[in-house]
Design a protein around this motif. Sequence first.
Motif, PDB file in Angstrom:
ATOM      1  N   TYR A  51      -0.870   2.329   7.058  1.00  0.00           N
ATOM      2  CA  TYR A  51       0.447   2.047   7.616  1.00  0.00           C
ATOM      3  C   TYR A  51       1.181   3.353   7.858  1.00  0.00           C
ATOM      4  O   TYR A  51       0.927   4.364   7.184  1.00  0.00           O
ATOM      5  CB  TYR A  51       1.272   1.183   6.657  1.00  0.00           C
ATOM      6  CG  TYR A  51       0.713  -0.198   6.417  1.00  0.00           C
ATOM      7  CD1 TYR A  51       1.188  -1.292   7.129  1.00  0.00           C
ATOM      8  CD2 TYR A  51      -0.298  -0.396   5.490  1.00  0.00           C
ATOM      9  CE1 TYR A  51       0.669  -2.563   6.914  1.00  0.00           C
ATOM     10  CE2 TYR A  51      -0.822  -1.663   5.269  1.00  0.00           C
ATOM     11  CZ  TYR A  51      -0.338  -2.743   5.985  1.00  0.00           C
ATOM     12  OH  TYR A  51      -0.858  -3.989   5.777  1.00  0.00           O
ATOM     13  N   ASP A  83       7.013   3.927   7.718  1.00  0.00           N
ATOM     14  CA  ASP A  83       8.019   2.863   7.791  1.00  0.00           C
ATOM     15  C   ASP A  83       7.400   1.478   7.607  1.00  0.00           C
ATOM     16  O   ASP A  83       8.068   0.462   7.796  1.00  0.00           O
ATOM     17  CB  ASP A  83       8.797   2.935   9.104  1.00  0.00           C
ATOM     18  CG  ASP A  83       7.888   2.811  10.317  1.00  0.00           C
ATOM     19  OD1 ASP A  83       6.655   2.686  10.151  1.00  0.00           O
ATOM     20  OD2 ASP A  83       8.409   2.863  11.458  1.00  0.00           O
ATOM     21  N   LYS A 111       4.667   0.063   9.218  1.00  0.00           N
ATOM     22  CA  LYS A 111       4.014  -0.587  10.365  1.00  0.00           C
ATOM     23  C   LYS A 111       2.513  -0.313  10.318  1.00  0.00           C
ATOM     24  O   LYS A 111       2.084   0.827  10.133  1.00  0.00           O
ATOM     25  CB  LYS A 111       4.601  -0.078  11.673  1.00  0.00           C
ATOM     26  CG  LYS A 111       6.063  -0.468  11.874  1.00  0.00           C
ATOM     27  CD  LYS A 111       6.605   0.066  13.189  1.00  0.00           C
ATOM     28  CE  LYS A 111       8.065  -0.334  13.384  1.00  0.00           C
ATOM     29  NZ  LYS A 111       8.627   0.225  14.649  1.00  0.00           N
ATOM     30  N   SER A 112       1.718  -1.367  10.495  1.00  0.00           N
ATOM     31  CA  SER A 112       0.267  -1.225  10.424  1.00  0.00           C
ATOM     32  C   SER A 112      -0.245  -0.367  11.573  1.00  0.00           C
ATOM     33  O   SER A 112       0.207  -0.489  12.712  1.00  0.00           O
ATOM     34  CB  SER A 112      -0.408  -2.601  10.477  1.00  0.00           C
ATOM     35  OG  SER A 112      -1.814  -2.448  10.501  1.00  0.00           O
ATOM     36  N   MET A 133      -0.482  -5.895  17.216  1.00  0.00           N
ATOM     37  CA  MET A 133      -0.626  -5.182  15.958  1.00  0.00           C
ATOM     38  C   MET A 133      -0.983  -6.173  14.848  1.00  0.00           C
ATOM     39  O   MET A 133      -0.800  -7.383  14.991  1.00  0.00           O
ATOM     40  CB  MET A 133       0.659  -4.443  15.611  1.00  0.00           C
ATOM     41  CG  MET A 133       1.092  -3.426  16.660  1.00  0.00           C
ATOM     42  SD  MET A 133      -0.185  -2.205  17.042  1.00  0.00           S
ATOM     43  CE  MET A 133      -0.283  -1.321  15.491  1.00  0.00           C
ATOM     44  N   PRO A 177       2.480  -7.999   9.906  1.00  0.00           N
ATOM     45  CA  PRO A 177       3.415  -7.105   9.199  1.00  0.00           C
ATOM     46  C   PRO A 177       3.453  -7.433   7.713  1.00  0.00           C
ATOM     47  O   PRO A 177       3.085  -8.524   7.280  1.00  0.00           O
ATOM     48  CB  PRO A 177       4.757  -7.429   9.874  1.00  0.00           C
ATOM     49  CG  PRO A 177       4.608  -8.839  10.350  1.00  0.00           C
ATOM     50  CD  PRO A 177       3.173  -8.995  10.755  1.00  0.00           C
TER      51      PRO A 177
END
Length: 454
Positions: free
Chosen positions: A277, A280, A282-283, A418, A421
Motif C-alpha cells: 500500500y 495513505d 491505497k493498494s 484497484m 480498500p
Amino acid sequence: MNPIYKITGKISSSLANTSRKARIVGAGALGLALCAFGAVATAPIAQDDASVPVKSVAEDLALPNLSDQIAALQQDEQQFIHEERVRAGDSLGTMLGRLGVEDAEAQKFIRSNKVARRILTLKNGKRLQAETDENGLLLSLRASLVDKNKAPTTLTIFRDGDSFTAVEAPAKLERRVEMRSREITSSSLYSATDANVDGGSIPDSVVGEIVQMFSTNIDFRGDLKRGDRFNVVYETFWLDGELVKTGRILAGEFINRGVSHQAVWFEDPVTKQGSYYSLDGKSLKKAFLKSPLEFSRVSSGFSNRVHPISGQWKAHKGIDYAASTGTPIRAAGDGTVESIGVSGGYGNMVVIKHWSNYSTAYAHMSRFGSGLRKGTKVSQGQVIGYVGSTGWSTGAHLHYEFRVGNVARDPNTLKNLMAAPLNAGEMARFKMAAADMNHRFSLLTPGGNAMAAR
C-alpha cells in the motif's frame, strides 16, 4: 554507671588445631569485634575508665572447615563447552580432537548412525559445538545444517547413559530487518546494488521485487536517471551467524526524477491477507490480472460472433484464450470460490466471488486445482485449474468472464480497477505500520543518519 564488657573469644579451627583467647577492651576494639562477628546494630560506648566495672564474656567461634569444602567441589562432575569451525582437510577425528572430545564410542556412533553421519557433510567454515566431561567423553554435539533445497535443521547428538542418540529438528531462524539506501549513478539499477557499493550488496531477489513494486509508475528501462535514489527495508533470516535466506520487502521508496513513490507491506493480523500500500493506505496492486494465463493468445474477444458449434450469430460474453491442454489457470483476483463443477456447455467451470459485486468465471477446464472447493479462499495468481476442452468446445482454450452484479462485462474496459480498500479497523492497524516505515525512510535519507540496521 554502665560496665565495660571485656570480650574473650576462643577461636577453634580444624586446620590449625590451636586456640586463642583475645581480650578486647575499649571502644575502637569493640567496634572491630562487632564487625568481624556479624553485629547488625551498635550502641554508644563509654570511654575506658578505671572506675567503670568490667565484665568478661567468653565464646567459642568455629571457622568453616575449608578442606571439606574443597573436597566436595572436587567431587562434582566438571563439564566443558568447546566451539570450532570445520577446516579444509578435517577428518572426524581431527575435528573432534580440536573440540576436546576423546571418545572412541562417540566416533563409532557418528560414523554408523544415518542421522549422526550428516555431521560428516559439513562444509568449511560451518560451526560445531561440543559439550564434554573432564575426561573428554562426549556429552552432546550440535551443528546447523543448511541445504539450498531443504529447510534448515539443527542436528544434535547427545549421550543417553552408555549410548548415544541423534536428533534432527527444524532450526529456529533469527529474523533481522535490513535497511539499505542507494543512489543511481548510471542507467542500471543493478549496478547500484552490487557488493562494491558502501553498505554491502543488496540481494538480486530484493532488486527484482523493487522493480515489480514500482513498475506501474516507473519504466526501469528508460525512466532512470543519475541522481535517482531508493530506500528499501527488507527481512533476512540467519542461522548461527550465517545468512540463510532473504525474506519479504517490508517497505520501499523510489525517488525518480524528483517524484517519490512509496510502498509498505501490510498483512492484517486478523484476516492474514497482505499486500503493498501507499503511505495513505491505497493498494498498489491492481484488483485483477490482465490475463488469467501467463502465455496465451486471444482467440475470441468480448463481442458478437458466429458460435463455432451452433453456427448462430450471438453475443460472446467473455474472452477466449487459446492455450495447450494443461496450461495453468490463475485466479484473476483475491476472492472465494462461489461454485465449482460441471456447468452445461461451460464444462468444468470455477466461479470466484471477489470484493464488492465483482466475480470471475473460468470455463472448459480439463481439471480443477488441488484442494479447491466451494468456499475456498484464493489469492490473486493462485492456480485454480488447467486449460482443457470440456463442454461445448472445439479445442483447448479458456473461456474467461468478468462479471459485475452477475452481468458479464468486457474486462478491458475495467482494467484499472484497484484492489479492495482497507476497512476502518485495517486502516488503523496499517497506519501504525506505515508510521514505523516512514520513520525508517527518514533515517535513510541523506543527512538522516543513513545506516544498515538490524
